[in-house]
Design a protein around this motif. Sequence first.
Motif, PDB file in Angstrom:
ATOM      1  N   VAL A   1     -12.895 -36.260  28.723  1.00  0.00           N
ATOM      2  CA  VAL A   1     -12.102 -35.849  27.554  1.00  0.00           C
ATOM      3  C   VAL A   1     -10.619 -36.082  27.815  1.00  0.00           C
ATOM      4  O   VAL A   1      -9.910 -36.661  26.981  1.00  0.00           O
ATOM      5  CB  VAL A   1     -12.354 -34.360  27.214  1.00  0.00           C
ATOM      6  N   ASP A   2     -10.146 -35.652  28.973  1.00  0.00           N
ATOM      7  CA  ASP A   2      -8.725 -35.807  29.308  1.00  0.00           C
ATOM      8  C   ASP A   2      -8.325 -37.279  29.339  1.00  0.00           C
ATOM      9  O   ASP A   2      -7.251 -37.651  28.839  1.00  0.00           O
ATOM     10  CB  ASP A   2      -8.426 -35.163  30.664  1.00  0.00           C
ATOM     11  N   MET A   3      -9.172 -38.114  29.912  1.00  0.00           N
ATOM     12  CA  MET A   3      -8.852 -39.541  30.011  1.00  0.00           C
ATOM     13  C   MET A   3      -8.835 -40.206  28.637  1.00  0.00           C
ATOM     14  O   MET A   3      -7.937 -41.002  28.333  1.00  0.00           O
ATOM     15  CB  MET A   3      -9.868 -40.231  30.920  1.00  0.00           C
ATOM     16  N   ALA A   4      -9.817 -39.880  27.798  1.00  0.00           N
ATOM     17  CA  ALA A   4      -9.868 -40.470  26.456  1.00  0.00           C
ATOM     18  C   ALA A   4      -8.677 -40.020  25.619  1.00  0.00           C
ATOM     19  O   ALA A   4      -8.056 -40.820  24.910  1.00  0.00           O
ATOM     20  CB  ALA A   4     -11.178 -40.099  25.764  1.00  0.00           C
ATOM     21  N   GLN A   5      -8.335 -38.743  25.704  1.00  0.00           N
ATOM     22  CA  GLN A   5      -7.183 -38.258  24.959  1.00  0.00           C
ATOM     23  C   GLN A   5      -5.894 -38.878  25.480  1.00  0.00           C
ATOM     24  O   GLN A   5      -4.989 -39.210  24.700  1.00  0.00           O
ATOM     25  CB  GLN A   5      -7.114 -36.735  25.042  1.00  0.00           C
ATOM     26  N   GLY A   6      -5.806 -39.051  26.806  1.00  0.00           N
ATOM     27  CA  GLY A   6      -4.626 -39.696  27.381  1.00  0.00           C
ATOM     28  C   GLY A   6      -4.491 -41.130  26.914  1.00  0.00           C
ATOM     29  O   GLY A   6      -3.389 -41.591  26.588  1.00  0.00           O
ATOM     30  N   ALA A   7      -5.605 -41.852  26.866  1.00  0.00           N
ATOM     31  CA  ALA A   7      -5.584 -43.241  26.394  1.00  0.00           C
ATOM     32  C   ALA A   7      -5.114 -43.299  24.943  1.00  0.00           C
ATOM     33  O   ALA A   7      -4.289 -44.153  24.573  1.00  0.00           O
ATOM     34  CB  ALA A   7      -6.974 -43.849  26.528  1.00  0.00           C
ATOM     35  N   TYR A   8      -5.623 -42.387  24.122  1.00  0.00           N
ATOM     36  CA  TYR A   8      -5.239 -42.364  22.709  1.00  0.00           C
ATOM     37  C   TYR A   8      -3.751 -42.052  22.543  1.00  0.00           C
ATOM     38  O   TYR A   8      -3.030 -42.740  21.797  1.00  0.00           O
ATOM     39  CB  TYR A   8      -6.080 -41.328  21.968  1.00  0.00           C
ATOM     40  N   ASN A   9      -3.284 -41.033  23.242  1.00  0.00           N
ATOM     41  CA  ASN A   9      -1.891 -40.608  23.074  1.00  0.00           C
ATOM     42  C   ASN A   9      -0.899 -41.667  23.552  1.00  0.00           C
ATOM     43  O   ASN A   9       0.174 -41.835  22.966  1.00  0.00           O
ATOM     44  CB  ASN A   9      -1.656 -39.288  23.822  1.00  0.00           C
ATOM     45  N   ARG A  10      -1.270 -42.389  24.602  1.00  0.00           N
ATOM     46  CA  ARG A  10      -0.377 -43.429  25.111  1.00  0.00           C
ATOM     47  C   ARG A  10      -0.296 -44.617  24.171  1.00  0.00           C
ATOM     48  O   ARG A  10       0.732 -45.288  24.087  1.00  0.00           O
ATOM     49  CB  ARG A  10      -0.864 -43.896  26.487  1.00  0.00           C
ATOM     50  N   ALA A  11      -1.382 -44.901  23.471  1.00  0.00           N
ATOM     51  CA  ALA A  11      -1.436 -46.102  22.639  1.00  0.00           C
ATOM     52  C   ALA A  11      -1.172 -45.829  21.163  1.00  0.00           C
ATOM     53  O   ALA A  11      -0.980 -46.773  20.383  1.00  0.00           O
ATOM     54  CB  ALA A  11      -2.801 -46.770  22.790  1.00  0.00           C
ATOM     55  N   LYS A  12      -1.160 -44.569  20.771  1.00  0.00           N
ATOM     56  CA  LYS A  12      -0.951 -44.232  19.366  1.00  0.00           C
ATOM     57  C   LYS A  12       0.374 -44.798  18.872  1.00  0.00           C
ATOM     58  O   LYS A  12       1.405 -44.644  19.514  1.00  0.00           O
ATOM     59  CB  LYS A  12      -0.969 -42.714  19.191  1.00  0.00           C
ATOM     60  N   GLY A  13       0.330 -45.461  17.726  1.00  0.00           N
ATOM     61  CA  GLY A  13       1.531 -46.077  17.177  1.00  0.00           C
ATOM     62  C   GLY A  13       1.771 -47.485  17.676  1.00  0.00           C
ATOM     63  O   GLY A  13       2.638 -48.190  17.161  1.00  0.00           O
TER      64      GLY A  13
END
Length: 245
Positions: free
Chosen positions: A63-75
């Motif tokens: 969960v932490d890794m997937a959320q981190g990937a999303y937050n880094r790439a969002k936008g």
Amino acid sequence: MTAELSRLAGWTAFDVGQHDAVQRHFIQALRLARAGGDVQLGCYVLTTMAMQTLMRGFACEAVDMAQGAYNRAKGQAVPRVLAFTKLIEARAHARENDPRAASRALKASEDLLGQAKDDSGDEPSWIDFYAHSRLSADAAEVFRDLKNPKAALTWNQQANAMPTGVFTRSVGMRLAIVGTAHLQARNLDHGLELGNRSVDILARVQSTRAEDYVRELNTALTPWRREPAVREFLHRTRKELGVAA
């Protein structure tokens, strides 16, 4: 291209249980993506790492890794790339038995896929596979993990059929997933039918990941362990796949 090849090599190593090689390839892929300034590929690599972490039994970390990937790439990443990240987050929440978080992440993935249809930007070729049919197939697994067979079977109806000769391993795993959902719905006959079809296919490939799906189906057979057909099936999985009950 080199980063994607390293990611693919890592996933192949994971499929056959070579976990030391998995880490080396994934870390190399992530470094190459970052060195090249490719935020989208870096997001995809980290999402793949989250999926591998999940399949090894570490759902919270996934969960932490997937959320981190999303937050880094969002936008910065196109919607389809972000949608796949949310899909893996949903699968990880399901393994944590958190239906609300899993449903939220799955809905976010579906919404992002809807945006991708109208996206005018160029999408990387390596994300072409992620369409609604793939989301539906994985959603069936999400709800199987949440012990919600009705939802799992409903989502499975929306997933496209895959030709066995092209997607041998994937077809076998999906049969095991859907068979397990039928067992959760107390439908032994259908669950065993799909289980046997799964073994027919998976006996022809080498995949520790695929074996895990059969092992989960075997666990779902626990209430019927005394049934002759069930004992025969369990014996078959031991003999042909090396999967213990």
